[in-house]
Design an enzyme around this catalytic site. Structure first.
Site, PDB file in Angstrom:
ATOM      1  N   GLU A  37       0.829  -1.214   0.000  1.00 21.25           N
ATOM      2  CA  GLU A  37       0.000   0.000   0.000  1.00 21.25           C
ATOM      3  C   GLU A  37       0.864   1.264   0.000  1.00 21.25           C
ATOM      4  OE1 GLU A  37      -1.547   1.840   3.493  1.00 21.25           O
ATOM      5  OE2 GLU A  37      -1.197   0.046   4.699  1.00 21.25           O
ATOM      6  N   LYS A  74      -3.761  -2.033  15.289  1.00 26.37           N
ATOM      7  CA  LYS A  74      -3.192  -1.235  16.377  1.00 26.37           C
ATOM      8  C   LYS A  74      -4.174  -1.137  17.517  1.00 26.37           C
ATOM      9  CE  LYS A  74       0.354   1.516  14.529  1.00 26.37           C
ATOM     10  NZ  LYS A  74       0.636   2.559  13.602  1.00 26.37           N
TER      11      LYS A  74
HETATM   12  N1  PSU Z   1      -2.446   1.678  10.597  1.00 29.64           N
HETATM   13  C1  PSU Z   1      -1.136   2.017  10.705  1.00 29.64           C
HETATM   14  N2  PSU Z   1      -0.548   2.788   9.769  1.00 29.64           N
HETATM   15  C2  PSU Z   1      -1.238   3.240   8.680  1.00 29.64           C
HETATM   16  C3  PSU Z   1      -2.617   2.844   8.537  1.00 29.64           C
HETATM   17  C4  PSU Z   1      -3.175   2.068   9.513  1.00 29.64           C
HETATM   18  O1  PSU Z   1      -0.505   1.633  11.670  1.00 29.64           O
HETATM   19  O2  PSU Z   1      -0.667   3.953   7.854  1.00 29.64           O
HETATM   20  C5  PSU Z   1      -3.377   3.285   7.325  1.00 29.64           C
HETATM   21  C6  PSU Z   1      -3.639   2.089   6.379  1.00 29.64           C
HETATM   22  O3  PSU Z   1      -3.506   2.529   5.051  1.00 29.64           O
HETATM   23  C7  PSU Z   1      -5.092   1.750   6.664  1.00 29.64           C
HETATM   24  C8  PSU Z   1      -5.662   3.111   6.990  1.00 29.64           C
HETATM   25  O4  PSU Z   1      -5.764   1.165   5.588  1.00 29.64           O
HETATM   26  O5  PSU Z   1      -4.645   3.770   7.718  1.00 29.64           O
HETATM   27  C9  PSU Z   1      -6.935   3.030   7.769  1.00 29.64           C
HETATM   28  O6  PSU Z   1      -7.465   4.307   7.920  1.00 29.64           O
HETATM   29  P1  PSU Z   1      -8.935   4.516   8.500  1.00 29.64           P
HETATM   30  O7  PSU Z   1      -8.839   4.134   9.950  1.00 29.64           O
HETATM   31  O8  PSU Z   1      -9.200   5.977   8.306  1.00 29.64           O
HETATM   32  O9  PSU Z   1      -9.835   3.641   7.717  1.00 29.64           O
END
Ligand code: PSU
Ligand code: MN
Length: 367
Positions: free
Chosen positions: A53, A188
């Site tokens: 990604e 996380k």
């Molecule tokens: N968790 C991390 N680092 C990140 C992300 C998640 O530790 O960079 C990023 C990933 O790309 C994941 C996104 O798909 O955040 C999820 O964001 P949201 O919670 O806004 O859906």
């Protein structure tokens, strides 16, 4: 405000000008996705390809650690015998297998760059801007390109307090509807791990832990306290699960959780304590929507004075190696039939106590 950035070609050295970027060549697929020719070739010969990604580059880590990690992760995947393909959006075009120059452009973020999940593609593409694809965004592009495995650090999930905020990452519904395998270090603990597992079950996502532990990892530590629905010991068995999932033509995704290496776990506990503070700060500020995850990640980084990043880089590298191994095993299995998993190695953890799945349990050691 989002602006259309300067042409990508203006950012490249004159010697690099031409019909392709640097040494990379691209091929436009019928869905408008631009696929790196090496990636296209590997896919047509059934060679292992691992998608990566780009939100992690654009919104997950500071420059220049983001580009250093992105390049290191790609080379680790190559060393295992698979081809890396980082997915991202440059000037409204969706690329599968970004060149180093393109990675650099996304990493520097001199040009506005949008965190792009499934819902954001039409906008980012129509405006011709740059985008870092999230887990959901990367999965959907990988699937269209024919890549079946994707490595990341951590996926999004159900946020704490989601019962009132409704903040549930699009990554989870994507896993429910897109047949791509995602390798991550769990979620996380900025998130609600138990509810994330419940949601994945509702979405029909096959979730398994790879390694000696039977509990689901929570990114910075190996044990979130929540039992995983299933567990395998080796990349081969994870690949065999992928094979069965493919044979059944399940339209949903798979999530393979790889715990952080033990030697980086000590730092992990420090980071989890910082997360508690960061989540409270986010709730007290008026941060919402796509800003929540980057906000909390930045706060954790400040509180731990960069300690969280070290663990972050270590686990992503570990995921890349493991993901590439699974991908190599899967490509060997693709053409074989009647393979089956030895029952004693695929332990249905839930059979110990069906009601313990998705609920906090005490850690009962490896094996
Ligand atoms: N968790 C991390 N680092 C990140 C992300 C998640 O530790 O960079 C990023 C990933 O790309 C994941 C996104 O798909 O955040 C999820 O964001 P949201 O919670 O806004 O859906
Ligand atoms: Mn969200």
């Amino acid at each position: 405000m989002l602006h259309r950035g300067p042409s990508i070609f203006k950012l490249l050295k004159p010697s690099r000008l031409g019909f392709h970027l640097g040494s990379q060549k691209f091929q436009l697929s019928s869905s408008g996705i631009v696929i790196n020719k090496d990636v296209q070739e590997a896919l047509s010969f059934n060679q292992p390809v691992v998608a990566l990604e780009s939100t992690i580059i654009t919104h997950g880590m500071p420059y220049p650690l983001n580009i250093e990690t992105a390049i290191a992760v790609e080379s680790l995947i190559k060393k295992e015998g698979a081809l890396p393909a980082t997915i991202g959006i440059i000037e409204g075009k969706v690329y599968v297998g970004l060149s180093q120059e393109q990675l650099q452009i996304l990493a520097e973020k001199k040009i506005p760059c949008m965190k792009t999940s499934r819902r954001d593609f039409p906008y980012v593409m129509a405006k011709g801007i740059n985008g870092g694809t999230t887990v959901s965004g990367t999965m959907l592009v990988a699937q269209k390109a024919g890549i079946n495995l994707f490595v990341t650090g951590g996926i999004g999930g159900v946020h704490r307090g989601a019962e009132s905020s409704f903040d549930i990452s699009a990554d989870l519904t994507e896993l429910g509807r897109t047949p791509v395998t995602v390798v991550s270090a769990g979620v996380k603990s900025i998130l609600d791990v138990g509810r994330t597992l419940e949601y994945l079950e509702t979405q029909g996502v096959c979730v398994t832990v790879l390694g000696p532990n039977t509990t689901f990892p929570d990114f910075f530590t190996r044990d979130s306290g929540y039992e995983a629905p299933s567990h395998v010991d080796t990349p081969f068995l994870a690949a065999l699960m992928m094979k069965k999932w493919r044979d059944l033509d399940l339209k949903s995704g798979m999530l393979i959780a790889v715990p952080i290496p033990q030697e980086h776990e000590a730092e992990g506990q420090v980071v989890n304590d910082a997360i508690e503070i960061a989540v409270k700060e986010a709730a007290a500020s008026s941060v919402t929507g796509r800003e929540v995850t980057p906000f909390v990640l930045q706060k954790v980084l400040e509180i731990t004075q960069g300690e969280s990043l070290k663990s972050n880089v270590a686990l992503i590298k570990n995921n890349a190696i493991t993901g590439a191994q699974i991908s190599v095993e899967f490509s060997k299995l693709k053409d074989t039939s009647n393979s089956s998993m030895p029952v004693d190695t695929l332990r249905q953890v839930g059979s110990k106590s069906a009601s313990s799945i998705g609920r906090p349990v005490r850690f009962y050691g490896d094996g």
